[in-house]
Motif scaffolding. Structure first.
Motif, mmCIF file in Angstrom:
data_model
loop_
_atom_site.group_PDB
_atom_site.id
_atom_site.type_symbol
_atom_site.label_atom_id
_atom_site.label_comp_id
_atom_site.label_asym_id
_atom_site.label_seq_id
_atom_site.Cartn_x
_atom_site.Cartn_y
_atom_site.Cartn_z
ATOM 1 N N GLN A 97 1.076 -1.106 0.037
ATOM 2 C CA GLN A 97 0.081 -0.054 -0.165
ATOM 3 C C GLN A 97 0.912 1.251 0.043
ATOM 4 N N PHE A 98 1.904 1.293 0.839
ATOM 5 C CA PHE A 98 2.959 2.392 0.884
ATOM 6 C C PHE A 98 3.473 2.594 -0.671
ATOM 7 N N ARG A 99 3.849 1.705 -1.304
ATOM 8 C CA ARG A 99 4.351 1.713 -2.425
ATOM 9 C C ARG A 99 3.570 2.463 -3.460
ATOM 10 N N ARG A 100 2.039 1.657 -3.636
ATOM 11 C CA ARG A 100 1.089 2.288 -4.235
ATOM 12 C C ARG A 100 0.939 3.722 -4.169
ATOM 13 N N THR A 101 0.828 4.113 -2.805
ATOM 14 C CA THR A 101 0.281 5.533 -2.304
ATOM 15 C C THR A 101 1.423 6.470 -3.088
ATOM 16 N N LEU A 102 2.705 6.089 -2.683
ATOM 17 C CA LEU A 102 3.639 7.251 -3.265
ATOM 18 C C LEU A 102 3.968 7.061 -4.828
ATOM 19 N N LEU A 103 3.674 5.951 -5.204
ATOM 20 C CA LEU A 103 3.670 5.886 -6.745
ATOM 21 C C LEU A 103 2.584 6.868 -7.527
ATOM 22 N N LEU A 104 1.531 6.775 -6.810
ATOM 23 C CA LEU A 104 0.202 7.675 -7.420
ATOM 24 C C LEU A 104 0.371 8.883 -6.865
ATOM 25 N N SER A 105 1.188 9.476 -5.869
ATOM 26 C CA SER A 105 1.284 10.990 -5.600
ATOM 27 C C SER A 105 2.646 11.280 -6.089
ATOM 28 N N ASP A 106 3.269 10.665 -6.818
ATOM 29 C CA ASP A 106 4.609 11.099 -7.348
ATOM 30 C C ASP A 106 5.822 11.432 -6.152
ATOM 31 N N GLY A 107 5.501 10.365 -5.277
ATOM 32 C CA GLY A 107 6.728 10.530 -4.330
ATOM 33 C C GLY A 107 6.364 11.534 -3.094
ATOM 34 N N ASP A 108 4.978 12.081 -3.358
ATOM 35 C CA ASP A 108 4.791 13.303 -2.121
ATOM 36 C C ASP A 108 4.328 12.848 -1.135
ATOM 37 N N PHE A 109 5.245 12.915 0.053
ATOM 38 C CA PHE A 109 4.558 12.333 1.153
ATOM 39 C C PHE A 109 3.434 12.959 1.907
ATOM 40 N N MET A 110 3.247 14.420 1.505
ATOM 41 C CA MET A 110 2.081 15.181 2.107
ATOM 42 C C MET A 110 0.781 14.212 1.718
ATOM 43 N N VAL A 111 0.657 13.440 0.841
ATOM 44 C CA VAL A 111 -0.645 12.881 0.594
ATOM 45 C C VAL A 111 -1.521 12.250 1.650
ATOM 46 N N PHE A 112 -0.365 11.782 2.642
ATOM 47 C CA PHE A 112 -1.010 11.077 3.982
ATOM 48 C C PHE A 112 -1.687 12.118 4.999
ATOM 49 N N VAL A 113 -1.450 13.508 4.825
ATOM 50 C CA VAL A 113 -1.809 14.502 5.656
ATOM 51 C C VAL A 113 -2.983 15.061 4.776
#
Lengths: 493, 151
Positions: A443-459
């Protein structure tokens, strides 16, 4: 409403077939028989009996598992009451007053109250699950990769918070478990990780091997290292008037907390005990053999454990190590719990809900007449008991893949688990990390793949942000008072 | 606590050594795995994060030891640890040669050296009943793929 009842009726029709009732009965019987052995908690019991279900068709297997689950849970409470050996964290609270009751010669009463409270809670919770699981599985479809990531993190943090001992050590154990869970062939790239060319772990380390090693084998070593003397017990009288309102409150609390992802059953049992103590006219009786102290946590624990099937079935995320085992068992039968489980396999889903109730009933029928026998079984000296348990562990692990390699590996995990336990690191968070590690990575991989490596997506996503906030709050809530009390203890020295 | 207990290391130190060692070993063994970047993670990304996390936990455990004192001791009961793992390993080595019933009986009889109090007659009975019971249950009823007869 009528829809749900109709589904439930279908479920009962399947679960009540003679064959399935027999499986359920056998499961409950074996679960209790193994579960009452001192030193074998519900987790080890289920791990040990898991292979037996491999040879059945999925519906029968799951129904038998439900029986095993209840038997094992109840077996854990039995040892908690009779010999002050809680099989799992959830029965720690039961041991406080249950063992005192047993010492006062009220073991029979304590065991009966435990069984009946559990049954009552189980009945109520079965209905709750039947109504809540469908809407919850709909809700699950709203979850996107960042939310799943956050949910898994929350689950792991909850496991850390609930483990006994140091929070830091538990976090470490979760990470070790996650790491071990990643060993094997990477699903996305097909690359091998940390396999060292050992063919037997190309598909990853077998879960049952880890669980049996750190719970079964390590616990036997620990038990042999510190023997306890046992008192003789004579069951005598009932205390129903006090027990039933406590069981009712426990059920309620268990349902509320069990639905939360992450170890609901355990919080529920602790919370209900403190609630009873607060409500009692003479709180001083608690810890001296108060029957409410057995009834409430047993009901809460059972309701919580059962309610935790909801997040597990709807989201596919196990709230605790026992449920992680149940997921592993389902996967072996080709069933993937998750939002689609309910719509894809409705008959199986409802049959399982129905069989939970039947499993619970079996338990009462089975255990009330056998209370006296359990008391005697527990007097079997450990010299005979531990080789029996050990042999079952070996056969159990061997039978998963008919591989001797797994038995050797179990010995390694047993030794490591024992040493770590002595070093203040509980194995339960590790086992949960082991199961959730690969899920989290995916899930972590998929998240950052979709957000282009942006960690802010979690917030940015409200759902993910909320879940992460709860996780942080839980951690702080737990760490602060502990740190303070720890410091106080250090100053005394 | 005995004098021996006082000499054993703190559980905090022991676990710190484990976590740091585990993390370092994981970093070393995974040094060839591609790490990639956050938006395109390689197979080494998460393992490396976890390995570093383990090392951090180890350092924090050392800090706990320094700030909060020794705490619980790290004491290992060597005898049961060795015995139990030897029995498991023995089971795995004997099974393909001796078959299930004989292996079980041997494991139970060898368990006699555990230091627990026991009676030879009862232990022998346990061995026989367990050997026959398991053979019947796993070998014939559940039809498990397990060698039953000595090779």
């Amino acid at each position: 409403m009528t829809d749900t009842l109709g589904h439930l009726a279908t479920g009962f029709a399947v679960a009540l077939s003679l064959k399935n009732v027999l499986y359920c009965f056998l499961g409950a019987l074996c679960g209790t028989l193994i579960g009452v052995l001192p030193g074998i908690g519900p987790l080890a019991t289920i791990a040990m009996l898991l292979p037996i279900t491999f040879h059945l068709e999925p519906t029968g297997a799951l129904i038998m598992l439900a029986g095993i689950f209840y038997g094992a849970q109840y077996g854990g409470s039995t040892t908690a009451i009779l010999v002050n050996l809680p099989g799992e964290a959830t029965s720690v609270v039961t041991a406080i007053d249950g063992y005192q009751m047993a010492r006062q010669g009220r073991a029979g009463s304590a065991l009966a109250v435990a069984a009946l409270s559990s049954f009552f809670a189980g009945c109520a919770t079965t209905v709750v699950i039947a109504f809540l699981a469908p809407p919850l599985s709909q809700l699950a479809l709203l979850f996107r990769p960042p939310d799943f990531t956050a949910l898994i993190v929350l689950g792991l943090i909850a496991a850390v918070v609930l483990a006994t001992g140091s929070v830091i050590a538990s976090i470490g154990m979760v990470m070790v478990g996650m790491f071990l869970g990643l060993v094997g062939t990477d699903l996305t790239t097909g690359e091998q990780r940390f396999t060292f060319g050992i063919r037997q772990i190309f598909d990853g380390i077998e879960f049952v091997v880890v669980a049996m090693g750190v719970f079964g084998v390590a616990e036997i070593i620990d038990n042999l290292a510190r023997r306890e003397t046992r008192t003789s017990l004579w069951p005598t009288r009932e205390d129903a008037r006090r027990a039933w309102p406590a069981a009712l409150r426990g059920t309620l609390l268990g349902n509320l907390l069990g639905i939360l992802p992450g170890g609901g059953a355990l919080i529920a049992s602790f919370a209900s005990y403190s609630l009873e103590k607060r409500l009692a006219r003479e709180p001083a009786r608690f810890g001296q053999g108060a029957v409410e102290g057995v009834a409430a946590p047993e009901a809460a624990n059972n309701a919580g454990a059962q309610a935790s099937f909801i997040p597990m079935l709807a989201l596919g995320i196990p709230p605790n190590a026992v449920m992680a085992l149940m997921i592993a068992a389902m996967t072996i039968h080709g069933i993937t719990p998750g939002p689609k489980f309910l719509t894809d396999k409705p008959v199986l889903f409802w049959a399982m809900i129905a069989s939970m109730w039947i499993g619970n009933l079996m338990l009462v029928i089975l255990n009330l007449p056998l209370v006296g026998l359990w008391v005697r079984l527990l007097r079997v000296p450990y010299a005979y008991l531990f080789p029996i348990i050990l042999v079952f562990c070996c056969i159990g692990v061997y039978s998963v893949n008919t591989r001797l390699f797994d038995v050797f590996l179990m010995a390694v995990f047993g030794l490591a688990g024992y040493a770590l336990k002595r070093a203040g690191c509980e194995p339960a968070p590790m086992v949960l990390g082991f199961v959730l590690g690969p899920m989290l990575e995916e899930q972590f991989r998929r998240t950052l793949l979709l957000s282009d490596g942006d960690f802010m997506v979690f917030v940015q996503r409200p759902l993910a942000a909320t879940l992460l906030a709860i996780a942080v709050a839980l951690l702080l809530l737990m760490a602060l008072p502990r740190l303070r009390s720890r410091r106080a203890e250090a100053f005394r020295e | 606590m005995s004098a021996r207990a006082d000499r054993s290391p703190s559980a905090r130190t022991a676990s710190a050594i484990f976590f740091i060692g585990f993390g370092a070993l994981a970093l070393h063994l995974g040094r060839d795995l591609s790490v990639g970047t956050a938006d395109e993670m390689g197979v080494g990304y998460v393992p490396r994060m976890l390995a570093i996390g383990c090392i951090l936990v180890g350092v924090l455990r050392l800090a706990e030891r320094a700030l909060l004192g020794v705490g619980d001791r790290f004491e290992i009961a060597l005898r049961p640890a060795m015995l139990v793992s030897a029995l498991v390993v023995g089971f795995a080595m004997a099974l393909p040669i001796l078959g299930l019933p004989v292996t079980i009986a041997l494991v139970v009889l060898c368990a006699a050296v555990s230091g627990e109090r026991f009676d030879w007659r009862w232990l022998a009975l346990t061995a026989i009943v367990l050997a026959l019971g398991c053979t019947l249950l796993f070998g014939w009823l559940l039809r498990l793929q397990i060698p039953l007869w000595p090779a």
